[in-house]
Design a protein around this motif. Sequence first.
Motif, PDB file in Angstrom:
ATOM      1  N   ALA A   1       6.919 -15.230  29.880  1.00 32.58           N
ATOM      2  CA  ALA A   1       7.536 -14.117  29.151  1.00 32.58           C
ATOM      3  C   ALA A   1       7.894 -14.586  27.751  1.00 32.58           C
ATOM      4  O   ALA A   1       8.160 -15.772  27.531  1.00 32.58           O
ATOM      5  N   PHE A   2       7.883 -13.657  26.808  1.00 34.66           N
ATOM      6  CA  PHE A   2       8.332 -13.897  25.430  1.00 34.66           C
ATOM      7  C   PHE A   2       9.665 -13.206  25.219  1.00 34.66           C
ATOM      8  O   PHE A   2       9.935 -12.161  25.816  1.00 34.66           O
ATOM      9  N   ASP A   3      10.483 -13.749  24.308  1.00 32.04           N
ATOM     10  CA  ASP A   3      11.652 -13.010  23.840  1.00 32.04           C
ATOM     11  C   ASP A   3      11.295 -12.351  22.509  1.00 32.04           C
ATOM     12  O   ASP A   3      10.171 -12.517  21.992  1.00 32.04           O
ATOM     13  N   ALA A   4      12.207 -11.597  21.931  1.00 28.46           N
ATOM     14  CA  ALA A   4      11.931 -10.849  20.701  1.00 28.46           C
ATOM     15  C   ALA A   4      11.628 -11.756  19.511  1.00 28.46           C
ATOM     16  O   ALA A   4      10.969 -11.344  18.558  1.00 28.46           O
ATOM     17  N   ALA A   5      12.082 -13.020  19.560  1.00 25.38           N
ATOM     18  CA  ALA A   5      11.850 -13.958  18.456  1.00 25.38           C
ATOM     19  C   ALA A   5      10.523 -14.703  18.586  1.00 25.38           C
ATOM     20  O   ALA A   5      10.170 -15.499  17.708  1.00 25.38           O
ATOM     21  N   GLY A   6       9.783 -14.471  19.664  1.00 28.99           N
ATOM     22  CA  GLY A   6       8.499 -15.146  19.846  1.00 28.99           C
ATOM     23  C   GLY A   6       8.590 -16.444  20.632  1.00 28.99           C
ATOM     24  O   GLY A   6       7.603 -17.156  20.768  1.00 28.99           O
ATOM     25  N   ASN A   7       9.777 -16.789  21.141  1.00 26.88           N
ATOM     26  CA  ASN A   7       9.914 -17.944  22.025  1.00 26.88           C
ATOM     27  C   ASN A   7       9.421 -17.518  23.405  1.00 26.88           C
ATOM     28  O   ASN A   7       9.549 -16.360  23.782  1.00 26.88           O
ATOM     29  N   ALA A   8       8.870 -18.469  24.158  1.00 28.90           N
ATOM     30  CA  ALA A   8       8.339 -18.135  25.478  1.00 28.90           C
ATOM     31  C   ALA A   8       8.952 -19.033  26.534  1.00 28.90           C
ATOM     32  O   ALA A   8       9.431 -20.133  26.243  1.00 28.90           O
ATOM     33  N   LEU A   9       8.920 -18.550  27.754  1.00 30.15           N
ATOM     34  CA  LEU A   9       9.391 -19.311  28.907  1.00 30.15           C
ATOM     35  C   LEU A   9       8.346 -19.199  30.002  1.00 30.15           C
ATOM     36  O   LEU A   9       7.839 -18.111  30.282  1.00 30.15           O
ATOM     37  N   ALA A  10       8.011 -20.329  30.586  1.00 34.91           N
ATOM     38  CA  ALA A  10       7.141 -20.360  31.764  1.00 34.91           C
ATOM     39  C   ALA A  10       7.966 -20.901  32.919  1.00 34.91           C
ATOM     40  O   ALA A  10       8.648 -21.924  32.772  1.00 34.91           O
ATOM     41  N   VAL A  11       7.949 -20.207  34.046  1.00 37.38           N
ATOM     42  CA  VAL A  11       8.614 -20.696  35.258  1.00 37.38           C
ATOM     43  C   VAL A  11       7.573 -20.786  36.353  1.00 37.38           C
ATOM     44  O   VAL A  11       6.603 -20.027  36.374  1.00 37.38           O
ATOM     45  N   PHE A  12       7.762 -21.752  37.258  1.00 34.87           N
ATOM     46  CA  PHE A  12       6.795 -21.949  38.331  1.00 34.87           C
ATOM     47  C   PHE A  12       7.442 -22.732  39.460  1.00 34.87           C
ATOM     48  O   PHE A  12       8.503 -23.341  39.299  1.00 34.87           O
ATOM     49  N   ASP A  13       6.779 -22.707  40.613  1.00 35.52           N
ATOM     50  CA  ASP A  13       7.262 -23.355  41.826  1.00 35.52           C
ATOM     51  C   ASP A  13       6.558 -24.693  42.007  1.00 35.52           C
ATOM     52  O   ASP A  13       5.351 -24.791  41.819  1.00 35.52           O
ATOM     53  N   VAL A  14       7.327 -25.724  42.361  1.00 33.41           N
ATOM     54  CA  VAL A  14       6.770 -27.011  42.746  1.00 33.41           C
ATOM     55  C   VAL A  14       7.498 -27.436  44.016  1.00 33.41           C
ATOM     56  O   VAL A  14       8.702 -27.723  43.981  1.00 33.41           O
ATOM     57  N   ASN A  15       6.798 -27.435  45.128  1.00 30.79           N
ATOM     58  CA  ASN A  15       7.375 -27.888  46.401  1.00 30.79           C
ATOM     59  C   ASN A  15       8.723 -27.239  46.692  1.00 30.79           C
ATOM     60  O   ASN A  15       9.720 -27.916  46.943  1.00 30.79           O
ATOM     61  N   ASP A  16       8.779 -25.930  46.638  1.00 33.19           N
ATOM     62  CA  ASP A  16       9.983 -25.147  46.925  1.00 33.19           C
ATOM     63  C   ASP A  16      11.125 -25.378  45.936  1.00 33.19           C
ATOM     64  O   ASP A  16      12.289 -25.184  46.272  1.00 33.19           O
ATOM     65  N   SER A  17      10.802 -25.779  44.729  1.00 30.98           N
ATOM     66  CA  SER A  17      11.783 -25.891  43.649  1.00 30.98           C
ATOM     67  C   SER A  17      11.245 -25.137  42.439  1.00 30.98           C
ATOM     68  O   SER A  17      10.042 -25.121  42.185  1.00 30.98           O
ATOM     69  N   VAL A  18      12.132 -24.522  41.668  1.00 34.96           N
ATOM     70  CA  VAL A  18      11.730 -23.744  40.501  1.00 34.96           C
ATOM     71  C   VAL A  18      11.920 -24.587  39.239  1.00 34.96           C
ATOM     72  O   VAL A  18      12.997 -25.137  39.008  1.00 34.96           O
ATOM     73  N   TYR A  19      10.850 -24.663  38.451  1.00 34.78           N
ATOM     74  CA  TYR A  19      10.871 -25.378  37.174  1.00 34.78           C
ATOM     75  C   TYR A  19      10.667 -24.379  36.044  1.00 34.78           C
ATOM     76  O   TYR A  19      10.060 -23.325  36.233  1.00 34.78           O
ATOM     77  N   GLY A  20      11.145 -24.733  34.863  1.00 36.23           N
ATOM     78  CA  GLY A  20      10.938 -23.905  33.689  1.00 36.23           C
ATOM     79  C   GLY A  20      10.588 -24.767  32.491  1.00 36.23           C
ATOM     80  O   GLY A  20      11.045 -25.912  32.387  1.00 36.23           O
ATOM     81  N   ALA A  21       9.763 -24.239  31.618  1.00 38.72           N
ATOM     82  CA  ALA A  21       9.403 -24.929  30.371  1.00 38.72           C
ATOM     83  C   ALA A  21       9.467 -23.902  29.248  1.00 38.72           C
ATOM     84  O   ALA A  21       9.034 -22.765  29.408  1.00 38.72           O
TER      85      ALA A  21
END
Length: 181
Positions: free
Chosen positions: A140-160
């Motif tokens: 997803a992007f925010d209004a300023a153009g920054n983005a966030l990626a979230v994903f699952d790794v072995n039943d844990s949630v990571y974000g970048a």
Amino acid sequence: PTTYPLKVNRYDGTTNAWAATSTALSTSASQESHIGIAATPLGAVAVWRQPPTTGGGRHIFYSRFTAGTWSAGVSVLGTTTTSVYAYEPDVAMDLKGNIIVAWTQGSAGVQTRRYDGTAGTWGAITNLGGAGYGDQPRVAFDAAGNALAVFDVNDSVYGARYLATGTTFGTPKLLRSGVQG
């Protein structure tokens, strides 16, 4: 064989009606799946999984909607002849026409690629990695153009996070562990 093309149609809010005809994004005679779409006032982008032109596996394809027309479907991977197993694509588009596509690619885990709406070019593929097998990416992007990626790794949630002033995602951080389902 019977062909079941992936098609899109446009709804016109002014006339409150769907377009008279739909547009085929893919005419492949195989199974397109895992479809995602994002839209802004600048246009839209669709992503999906389908077999490459030659070779085995599955690739992530995309099509952009600009100036009233959908482009032909093209592999996000930049090639259509390698045996890559990619799936679960997600896509986001910001107000400047920048696009980020995230997908799972076999044992390599979560991959991303960014389209620069100003330059009209794709950047390098980035592996968000993480320890273990990553899947189910969402972007997803925010209004300023920054983005966030979230994903699952072995039943844990990571974000970048991707900063609009940067050129790549930061190191993924553990957001929550022990999440199942």
